[in-house]
Design an enzyme around this catalytic site. Structure first.
Site, PDB file in Angstrom:
ATOM      1  N   HIS A   1      43.171  41.535 -11.884  1.00 14.10           N
ATOM      2  CA  HIS A   1      43.310  42.592 -10.879  1.00 14.10           C
ATOM      3  C   HIS A   1      42.031  43.418 -10.814  1.00 14.10           C
ATOM      4  O   HIS A   1      41.291  43.523 -11.799  1.00 14.10           O
ATOM      5  CB  HIS A   1      44.469  43.533 -11.230  1.00 14.10           C
ATOM      6  CG  HIS A   1      45.830  42.950 -11.019  1.00 14.10           C
ATOM      7  ND1 HIS A   1      46.281  42.549  -9.780  1.00 14.10           N
ATOM      8  CD2 HIS A   1      46.840  42.710 -11.895  1.00 14.10           C
ATOM      9  CE1 HIS A   1      47.528  42.089  -9.904  1.00 14.10           C
ATOM     10  NE2 HIS A   1      47.879  42.169 -11.168  1.00 14.10           N
TER      11      HIS A   1
ATOM     12  N   ASP B   1      49.066  32.542 -18.059  1.00 13.24           N
ATOM     13  CA  ASP B   1      49.661  33.370 -17.004  1.00 13.24           C
ATOM     14  C   ASP B   1      48.617  34.374 -16.505  1.00 13.24           C
ATOM     15  O   ASP B   1      48.893  35.567 -16.361  1.00 13.24           O
ATOM     16  CB  ASP B   1      50.917  34.086 -17.484  1.00 13.24           C
ATOM     17  CG  ASP B   1      51.762  34.622 -16.319  1.00 13.24           C
ATOM     18  OD1 ASP B   1      51.544  34.174 -15.176  1.00 13.24           O
ATOM     19  OD2 ASP B   1      52.614  35.500 -16.551  1.00 13.24           O
TER      20      ASP B   1
ATOM     21  N   LEU C   1      43.986  32.331  -9.517  1.00 14.04           N
ATOM     22  CA  LEU C   1      42.549  32.497  -9.356  1.00 14.04           C
ATOM     23  C   LEU C   1      42.207  33.415  -8.199  1.00 14.04           C
ATOM     24  O   LEU C   1      41.044  33.669  -7.933  1.00 14.04           O
ATOM     25  CB  LEU C   1      41.894  31.126  -9.175  1.00 14.04           C
ATOM     26  CG  LEU C   1      42.267  30.075 -10.243  1.00 14.04           C
ATOM     27  CD1 LEU C   1      41.501  28.787 -10.012  1.00 14.04           C
ATOM     28  CD2 LEU C   1      42.030  30.612 -11.646  1.00 14.04           C
ATOM     29  N   ARG C   2      43.245  33.886  -7.499  1.00 12.69           N
ATOM     30  CA  ARG C   2      43.146  34.916  -6.439  1.00 12.69           C
ATOM     31  C   ARG C   2      42.492  34.444  -5.146  1.00 12.69           C
ATOM     32  O   ARG C   2      42.405  35.230  -4.197  1.00 12.69           O
ATOM     33  CB  ARG C   2      42.424  36.152  -6.968  1.00 12.69           C
ATOM     34  CG  ARG C   2      43.110  36.827  -8.143  1.00 12.69           C
ATOM     35  CD  ARG C   2      44.565  37.113  -7.859  1.00 12.69           C
ATOM     36  NE  ARG C   2      45.185  37.995  -8.862  1.00 12.69           N
ATOM     37  CZ  ARG C   2      46.488  38.170  -8.967  1.00 12.69           C
ATOM     38  NH1 ARG C   2      47.312  37.515  -8.168  1.00 12.69           N
ATOM     39  NH2 ARG C   2      46.978  39.003  -9.872  1.00 12.69           N
TER      40      ARG C   2
END
Length: 426
Positions: free
Chosen positions: A310, A306, A64-65
């Site tokens: 970005h 997965d 989820l960054r």
């Protein structure tokens, strides 16, 4: 809130249920199926005729960054995308910044997910401190803080003795070790599957042996320690066969595969399509077909997204310099339904691999519509299609090789603990 979903095709693979019936929800739990329980009066009734009503999807691997890479995405943005895709539970690997090797990080992620309110976020604790592969993390404390397992994400633990001790430590606290099998030496510098496509494009190859060598070592250590291990994101026919043999010998191991590996091959790299740059790499059609057979046979018990969103710049440099990974929450359900259309699985089987299967591996109360279970529910229109483009993707990450594909299945309602977190008309 008391809700009745009327006239949908209710599929609960965990209990073999597949019938057109009503589903009743009260106080965040499943209150009944068919006839409403005594005294139940719905505050809201939804006609879901012609739609599938199933447990909310459980995704075993989604980055989820946040924390650390909020320029790519956030917990709020990606859990909203999950809800729009019928996913109610996500598992985050520990390779955040800071790494999930301290209880404070676990608590911070929990607070942010609860504040967003779109999906349940579970976390894996780090196997080693800072994912450095040398010093064991405080796994007991991480379990106490709520971690559902431990792993080193995609970062290898080269020292076999460290890995052995890590498995022993995890086993002593009843923790599953989540493994990403990739030999660091055989995969070093690799960008694509070591085959004809990589050779034609001039890309450094990652051989199948990079995966199987790592699987072999970890299986030997599982046999030595008795630790429960889960192999994530397999990519090769040989690795599936190794896991099948290990299970036949009674080893406590399981595995999953990313949905894109069931549809794409090395050929989909095309002319350096950076959106198809993933790790492990897309392999041959033979490998893809073996993965499909593994899913159909139940050797592979779960399919995950997965998800790795970005920012655009991450994919705009030469292929070898791009960041691997694809944005995948938006496509998980559609790709599972495509497997149904192609005869790989029947519909209950496809739903099982993204609901009851992963929930069982995690040992959590999810992935079922049994009376008394949490009311995490996905409702979707199975005959509706959507074209994947920048306007229809809910995730902040648009890095997917499936842009331009038309996928079946549109989510119309998602409930989390009986609370609507996503709704749309079709």
């Amino acid at each position: 809130m008391r809700i009745t979903l009327q006239g949908g095709r209710v599929i609960d693979p965990a209990h073999g249920l597949d019938a057109v019936t009503d589903l009743h929800i009260a106080d965040g739990r499943i209150a009944g199926l068919g006839t409403a329980p005594a005294g139940f009066i719905a505050e809201r009734s939804c006609d879901v005729s012609g739609r599938i009503v199933c447990p909310g999807l459980v995704d075993l691997c989604a980055r989820l960054r946040e924390p650390g890479a909020e320029h790519k995405a956030t917990i709020a943005s990606e859990t909203h995308a999950a809800a729009a895709s019928g996913i109610t539970t996500l598992v985050m690997p520990p390779d955040t910044d800071p790494v999930i090797d301290e209880t404070a990080v676990v608590e911070s992620i929990r607070r942010r997910a609860q504040a967003a309110g779109f999906a349940r976020v579970l976390v894996l604790g780090a196997l080693t401190r800072g994912l450095g592969g040398e010093v064991l993390a405080e796994m007991a404390a991480l379990k106490e803080a709520g971690c559902v397992g431990v792993g080193n994400a995609g970062v290898p633990v080269p020292n076999s003795m460290v890995m052995k001790r890590a498995m022993e430590y995890a086993s002593s606290h009843g923790l599953t070790v989540f493994l990403t099998p990739m030999d660091p030496w055989l995969s070093a510098g690799g960008q694509a599957h070591d085959g004809q496509v990589a050779a034609r494009l001039g890309l450094a190859g990652i051989p199948v042996a990079a995966e199987t060598a790592a699987v072999g070592r970890e299986l030997a250590l599982v046999e030595e320690t008795g630790a429960r291990a889960h192999f994530g994101r397999l990519s090769s026919a040989r690795a599936v066969a190794m896991i099948a043999r290990a299970r036949d010998r009674g080893l406590p191991v399981s595995c999953d595969v990313a949905a894109h590996q069931l549809h794409l091959t090395e050929v989909d790299l095309g002319r350096f399509d950076a959106d198809a740059h993933v790790l492990p790499p897309l392999r041959t059609a033979r490998d893809r077909d073996a993965l499909r057979r593994g899913v159909a046979a139940g050797v592979i018990e779960a399919v995950c997204s997965d998800h790795q969103p970005h920012e655009p710049d991450a994919k705009l440099v030469p292929f070898g310099d791009t960041e691997p990974g694809l944005s995948a929450l938006d496509t998980l359900l559609g790709l599972m339904l495509k497997l149904v259309d192609e005869g790989v699985l029947d519909l209950p089987g496809a739903i099982e691999r993204v609901t009851a299967g992963p929930a069982r591996l995690l040992g959590i109360e999810a992935g079922t519509l049994a009376v008394g279970a949490p009311a995490d529910v996905c409702v979707f229109a199975p005959g509706a299609h959507r074209l994947l483009d920048a306007r229809t993707l809910a995730s902040r990450g648009h890095n997917t090789p499936f842009l331009g594909w038309e996928l079946r299945g549109v989510v119309t309602l998602t409930l989390l603990d009986g609370r609507p977190v996503y709704q749309r008309e079709v």
